[in-house]
Design a protein around this motif. Structure first.
Motif, PDB file in Angstrom:
ATOM      1  N   LYS A  25      41.701  33.985  37.662  1.00  0.00           N
ATOM      2  CA  LYS A  25      41.122  33.374  36.466  1.00  0.00           C
ATOM      3  C   LYS A  25      39.915  34.175  35.995  1.00  0.00           C
ATOM      4  CE  LYS A  25      39.869  28.881  34.600  1.00  0.00           C
ATOM      5  NZ  LYS A  25      39.481  27.490  34.929  1.00  0.00           N
ATOM      6  N   MET A  26      39.139  34.599  36.970  1.00  0.00           N
ATOM      7  CA  MET A  26      37.948  35.349  36.597  1.00  0.00           C
ATOM      8  C   MET A  26      38.332  36.653  35.919  1.00  0.00           C
ATOM      9  SD  MET A  26      34.653  36.592  38.721  1.00  0.00           S
ATOM     10  CE  MET A  26      33.569  37.809  37.962  1.00  0.00           C
ATOM     11  N   ALA A  27      39.337  37.306  36.462  1.00  0.00           N
ATOM     12  CA  ALA A  27      39.779  38.559  35.846  1.00  0.00           C
ATOM     13  C   ALA A  27      40.225  38.314  34.417  1.00  0.00           C
ATOM     14  CB  ALA A  27      40.924  39.148  36.655  1.00  0.00           C
ATOM     15  N   LYS A  28      40.918  37.210  34.227  1.00  0.00           N
ATOM     16  CA  LYS A  28      41.359  36.882  32.863  1.00  0.00           C
ATOM     17  C   LYS A  28      40.169  36.709  31.944  1.00  0.00           C
ATOM     18  CE  LYS A  28      45.907  34.831  33.560  1.00  0.00           C
ATOM     19  NZ  LYS A  28      46.567  33.602  33.988  1.00  0.00           N
ATOM     20  N   MET A  29      39.156  36.035  32.485  1.00  0.00           N
ATOM     21  CA  MET A  29      37.970  35.824  31.661  1.00  0.00           C
ATOM     22  C   MET A  29      37.311  37.150  31.325  1.00  0.00           C
ATOM     23  SD  MET A  29      36.439  32.494  33.599  1.00  0.00           S
ATOM     24  CE  MET A  29      34.989  32.356  32.564  1.00  0.00           C
ATOM     25  N   LEU A  30      37.244  38.012  32.312  1.00  0.00           N
ATOM     26  CA  LEU A  30      36.611  39.306  32.082  1.00  0.00           C
ATOM     27  C   LEU A  30      37.360  40.088  31.017  1.00  0.00           C
ATOM     28  CD1 LEU A  30      35.830  40.333  35.759  1.00  0.00           C
ATOM     29  CD2 LEU A  30      34.171  39.783  33.973  1.00  0.00           C
ATOM     30  N   LYS A  31      38.676  40.050  31.126  1.00  0.00           N
ATOM     31  CA  LYS A  31      39.477  40.813  30.180  1.00  0.00           C
ATOM     32  C   LYS A  31      39.483  40.167  28.802  1.00  0.00           C
ATOM     33  CE  LYS A  31      40.553  44.164  32.848  1.00  0.00           C
ATOM     34  NZ  LYS A  31      39.850  45.438  32.643  1.00  0.00           N
ATOM     35  N   ALA A  32      39.236  38.869  28.801  1.00  0.00           N
ATOM     36  CA  ALA A  32      39.262  38.170  27.520  1.00  0.00           C
ATOM     37  C   ALA A  32      37.940  38.294  26.777  1.00  0.00           C
ATOM     38  CB  ALA A  32      39.598  36.697  27.729  1.00  0.00           C
ATOM     39  N   ASP A  33      36.922  38.696  27.495  1.00  0.00           N
ATOM     40  CA  ASP A  33      35.612  38.793  26.853  1.00  0.00           C
ATOM     41  C   ASP A  33      35.349  40.233  26.443  1.00  0.00           C
ATOM     42  OD1 ASP A  33      32.923  38.949  26.176  1.00  0.00           O
ATOM     43  OD2 ASP A  33      32.420  37.277  27.485  1.00  0.00           O
ATOM     44  N   ILE A  34      35.132  40.381  25.190  1.00  0.00           N
ATOM     45  CA  ILE A  34      35.003  41.720  24.634  1.00  0.00           C
ATOM     46  C   ILE A  34      33.829  42.483  25.256  1.00  0.00           C
ATOM     47  CG2 ILE A  34      33.411  41.274  22.711  1.00  0.00           C
ATOM     48  CD1 ILE A  34      35.549  42.614  20.924  1.00  0.00           C
ATOM     49  N   LYS A  35      32.895  41.721  25.811  1.00  0.00           N
ATOM     50  CA  LYS A  35      31.726  42.379  26.383  1.00  0.00           C
ATOM     51  C   LYS A  35      32.037  42.979  27.746  1.00  0.00           C
ATOM     52  CE  LYS A  35      28.845  38.762  25.808  1.00  0.00           C
ATOM     53  NZ  LYS A  35      29.521  37.892  24.836  1.00  0.00           N
ATOM     54  N   THR A  36      33.084  42.501  28.369  1.00  0.00           N
ATOM     55  CA  THR A  36      33.370  42.959  29.724  1.00  0.00           C
ATOM     56  C   THR A  36      34.775  43.537  29.862  1.00  0.00           C
ATOM     57  OG1 THR A  36      34.034  40.697  30.262  1.00  0.00           O
ATOM     58  CG2 THR A  36      31.791  41.324  30.816  1.00  0.00           C
ATOM     59  N   SER A  37      35.528  43.481  28.788  1.00  0.00           N
ATOM     60  CA  SER A  37      36.940  43.830  28.923  1.00  0.00           C
ATOM     61  C   SER A  37      37.159  45.290  29.308  1.00  0.00           C
ATOM     62  CB  SER A  37      37.680  43.509  27.622  1.00  0.00           C
ATOM     63  OG  SER A  37      37.095  44.209  26.558  1.00  0.00           O
ATOM     64  N   HIS A  38      36.130  46.083  29.137  1.00  0.00           N
ATOM     65  CA  HIS A  38      36.308  47.502  29.449  1.00  0.00           C
ATOM     66  C   HIS A  38      36.028  47.816  30.916  1.00  0.00           C
ATOM     67  CE1 HIS A  38      32.019  46.951  28.932  1.00  0.00           C
ATOM     68  NE2 HIS A  38      31.849  48.036  29.660  1.00  0.00           N
ATOM     69  N   ILE A  39      35.498  46.840  31.647  1.00  0.00           N
ATOM     70  CA  ILE A  39      35.110  47.109  33.035  1.00  0.00           C
ATOM     71  C   ILE A  39      36.335  47.130  33.941  1.00  0.00           C
ATOM     72  CG2 ILE A  39      33.740  46.305  34.987  1.00  0.00           C
ATOM     73  CD1 ILE A  39      31.906  44.910  32.995  1.00  0.00           C
ATOM     74  N   PRO A  40      36.517  48.210  34.669  1.00  0.00           N
ATOM     75  CA  PRO A  40      37.665  48.255  35.568  1.00  0.00           C
ATOM     76  C   PRO A  40      37.506  47.283  36.728  1.00  0.00           C
ATOM     77  CG  PRO A  40      36.291  50.209  35.817  1.00  0.00           C
ATOM     78  CD  PRO A  40      35.778  49.475  34.624  1.00  0.00           C
ATOM     79  N   ILE A  41      38.598  46.742  37.142  1.00  0.00           N
ATOM     80  CA  ILE A  41      38.597  45.780  38.236  1.00  0.00           C
ATOM     81  C   ILE A  41      39.514  46.299  39.345  1.00  0.00           C
ATOM     82  CG2 ILE A  41      39.190  43.431  38.926  1.00  0.00           C
ATOM     83  CD1 ILE A  41      38.781  42.586  36.015  1.00  0.00           C
ATOM     84  N   ILE A  42      39.010  46.223  40.553  1.00  0.00           N
ATOM     85  CA  ILE A  42      39.884  46.497  41.691  1.00  0.00           C
ATOM     86  C   ILE A  42      40.098  45.179  42.418  1.00  0.00           C
ATOM     87  CG2 ILE A  42      40.119  47.660  43.906  1.00  0.00           C
ATOM     88  CD1 ILE A  42      38.497  49.949  42.875  1.00  0.00           C
ATOM     89  N   PHE A  43      41.345  44.780  42.512  1.00  0.00           N
ATOM     90  CA  PHE A  43      41.655  43.538  43.203  1.00  0.00           C
ATOM     91  C   PHE A  43      41.733  43.760  44.700  1.00  0.00           C
ATOM     92  CE2 PHE A  43      43.574  42.045  39.158  1.00  0.00           C
ATOM     93  CZ  PHE A  43      42.843  40.876  39.077  1.00  0.00           C
ATOM     94  N   CYS A  44      41.234  42.787  45.432  1.00  0.00           N
ATOM     95  CA  CYS A  44      41.430  42.791  46.862  1.00  0.00           C
ATOM     96  C   CYS A  44      42.360  41.628  47.182  1.00  0.00           C
ATOM     97  CB  CYS A  44      40.105  42.602  47.588  1.00  0.00           C
ATOM     98  SG  CYS A  44      38.858  43.788  47.063  1.00  0.00           S
ATOM     99  N   THR A  45      43.413  41.912  47.875  1.00  0.00           N
ATOM    100  CA  THR A  45      44.384  40.853  48.127  1.00  0.00           C
ATOM    101  C   THR A  45      44.675  40.741  49.607  1.00  0.00           C
ATOM    102  OG1 THR A  45      46.486  41.991  48.252  1.00  0.00           O
ATOM    103  CG2 THR A  45      45.455  41.841  46.094  1.00  0.00           C
ATOM    104  N   ALA A  46      45.140  39.561  50.001  1.00  0.00           N
ATOM    105  CA  ALA A  46      45.601  39.390  51.368  1.00  0.00           C
ATOM    106  C   ALA A  46      46.858  40.220  51.534  1.00  0.00           C
ATOM    107  CB  ALA A  46      45.887  37.921  51.647  1.00  0.00           C
ATOM    108  N   LYS A  47      47.130  40.577  52.777  1.00  0.00           N
ATOM    109  CA  LYS A  47      48.204  41.535  53.016  1.00  0.00           C
ATOM    110  C   LYS A  47      49.557  41.015  52.550  1.00  0.00           C
ATOM    111  CE  LYS A  47      49.475  44.990  56.382  1.00  0.00           C
ATOM    112  NZ  LYS A  47      49.170  45.516  57.718  1.00  0.00           N
ATOM    113  N   ASP A  48      49.722  39.701  52.664  1.00  0.00           N
ATOM    114  CA  ASP A  48      51.059  39.182  52.393  1.00  0.00           C
ATOM    115  C   ASP A  48      51.304  38.906  50.903  1.00  0.00           C
ATOM    116  OD1 ASP A  48      49.284  37.193  52.183  1.00  0.00           O
ATOM    117  OD2 ASP A  48      50.181  35.859  53.660  1.00  0.00           O
ATOM    118  N   THR A  49      50.292  39.137  50.122  1.00  0.00           N
ATOM    119  CA  THR A  49      50.507  38.921  48.692  1.00  0.00           C
ATOM    120  C   THR A  49      51.585  39.877  48.184  1.00  0.00           C
ATOM    121  OG1 THR A  49      48.148  38.511  48.547  1.00  0.00           O
ATOM    122  CG2 THR A  49      49.336  38.723  46.478  1.00  0.00           C
ATOM    123  N   GLU A  50      52.404  39.352  47.360  1.00  0.00           N
ATOM    124  CA  GLU A  50      53.483  40.183  46.812  1.00  0.00           C
ATOM    125  C   GLU A  50      52.913  41.241  45.871  1.00  0.00           C
ATOM    126  OE1 GLU A  50      56.814  39.974  47.294  1.00  0.00           O
ATOM    127  OE2 GLU A  50      56.487  38.430  48.824  1.00  0.00           O
TER     128      GLU A  50
END
Lengths: 235, 235
Positions: free
Chosen positions: B66-91
């Motif tokens: 959700k937070m990533a969506k918010m970041l991407k939806a906000d023009i002030k932050t949409s340019h910031i690259p995001i690196i996701f950290c996921t649990a190993k079993d995430t698809e």
DNA sequence: CGGATTTGTAACAATTATGAAACATTTATG
DNA sequence: CATAAATGTTTCATAATTGTTACAAATCCG
């Protein structure tokens, strides 16, 4: 840092300690914070200047809900976002169902961090939505009890509900109200409202008066007729 | 060493120890690192100043997604690259399928070396893509809920999606929004948006209003018509 | 009171404003 | 230059506004 006016926040809650804690924390975030311990007290303030209102639903004589309704019904404050604070056991649906235009709501007991996050979020959403000089601006709103005329947005509220007035009706009403207490002759009205555009009959005014009277409901009787003289808006 | 502003990185993760370890190591690499233990906390920060956000997908109330969506939806932050950290079993597919504009993602448990490598890689790819004075810049962004107008980049986001507005449409919308709460006459609009370049008909405004309304989707209804007066952007 | 005058109201007619679509022209862009 | 994009204009349909008229009701004033 850009040029910005500090955002003012109003906290309306009867728990004094909680208010102080919130105030300190919000001020620490750079906001300007005022506190009111009751809705009555809040209503004595010039609410137009706030960018956001944090409102406790459970309070004394005037409940937060009633106050929110008042804020939303008043053309001068209807645009101010409200964050409701509710007891934990309050039903989610209740709040949303109230359809009060709340921009957010928070359950008690809430963390300061949480409140700040919500505040920022709401202000981010609504930034740029407030009048440029909210507190210094000339209101440009005529109000007689529950009858409100927004001269800038050209709209009319009757007891909080928007009433669609046509251009002529709007201008006619604005003219009468701004000359409250005086009887305006048809000539004067024609000159001001109908300008010198076209030539219309006196009777046109009468018809528009009638239409106006019915549209503004109970306030219709405020428009008085003085036979032989003209019309006026009574005190 | 060339002249460069230190790159700021934000870590958003609820595992405190992990955060500290990463912070130390990234700082050792010359980065400036902040930590937020939840999305809510992260949202209290001025996110514009970060060059990169390391985001744990599995977190508390506001999930990383959700937070990533918010970041991407906000023009002030949409340019910031995001690196996701996921649990190993995430698809794998899940992440990519989210179409969140993640620039990379890392599986837990990950090695510090690995994280640093990814960070460097992403920052290399995206260097020069951030605002010159990200934190000091005047935003110049008009925002009404999910409708965002970037006056500098001349672009418009509707609920996070970029909408192509033509110059006139953009200027018209900017004019209306910056006069929110006022009804602007066609004369005023012509004077400001069409300047005195060429002489155009009033109806030109109407047509552009129509085009604008359809383009900005649900926010189209915020542009109100007051027959005989003009147009305005409502609260 | 009672006729004259003024006003209220409803129905109608005329006008004007607006939205939508299609078309024409201009401007940008490669 | 050719093409696409942007912008302005025209047209049509419809909705909204506004003005007029006719008649009913109220008011005025001898």
């Amino acid at each position: 840092m850009n040029i910005m006016v500090t955002e003012k926040i109003l906290i309306v809650d009867d728990e004094e300690t909680l208010c102080e804690v919130l105030k300190l924390n919000l001020e620490n975030e750079g906001y300007d914070v005022d506190i009111a311990f009751s809705a009555e007290q809040a209503l004595t303030l010039d609410l137009r200047e706030y960018s956001l209102i944090l409102l406790d639903i459970m309070m004394g004589e005037i409940s937060g809900i009633k106050m929110a309704k008042m804020l939303k019904a008043d053309i001068k404050t209807s645009h101010i976002p409200i964050i409701f604070c509710t007891a934990k056991d309050t039903e989610d649906d209740m709040i949303m169902g109230l359809n009060l235009g709340a921009d957010d709501y928070i359950m008690k007991p809430y963390t300061v961090r949480n409140v700040i996050a919500r505040v920022k979020s709401v202000l981010r959403r609504t930034s740029g939505s407030k009048p440029v000089n909210a507190s210094a601006e000339k209101p440009e709103i005529l109000q007689i009890e529950g009858l409100q005329l927004d001269l800038e947005f050209k709209r009319c509220l009757v007891d909080g509900a928007e009433i669609k007035l046509t251009k002529k009706e709007f201008e006619l009403l604005a003219y009468l109200i701004s000359h409250r207490g005086k009887i305006c002759s048809r000539e004067q009205i024609l000159a001001k409202v109908w300008s010198n555009e076209v030539v219309v009959l006196d009777r046109t005014i009468d018809v528009n008066i009638t239409r106006l009277r019915t549209k503004i409901g109970k306030y219709g009787s405020y428009i008085v007729t003085r036979s032989g003289f003209g019309y006026g808006f009574s005190y």
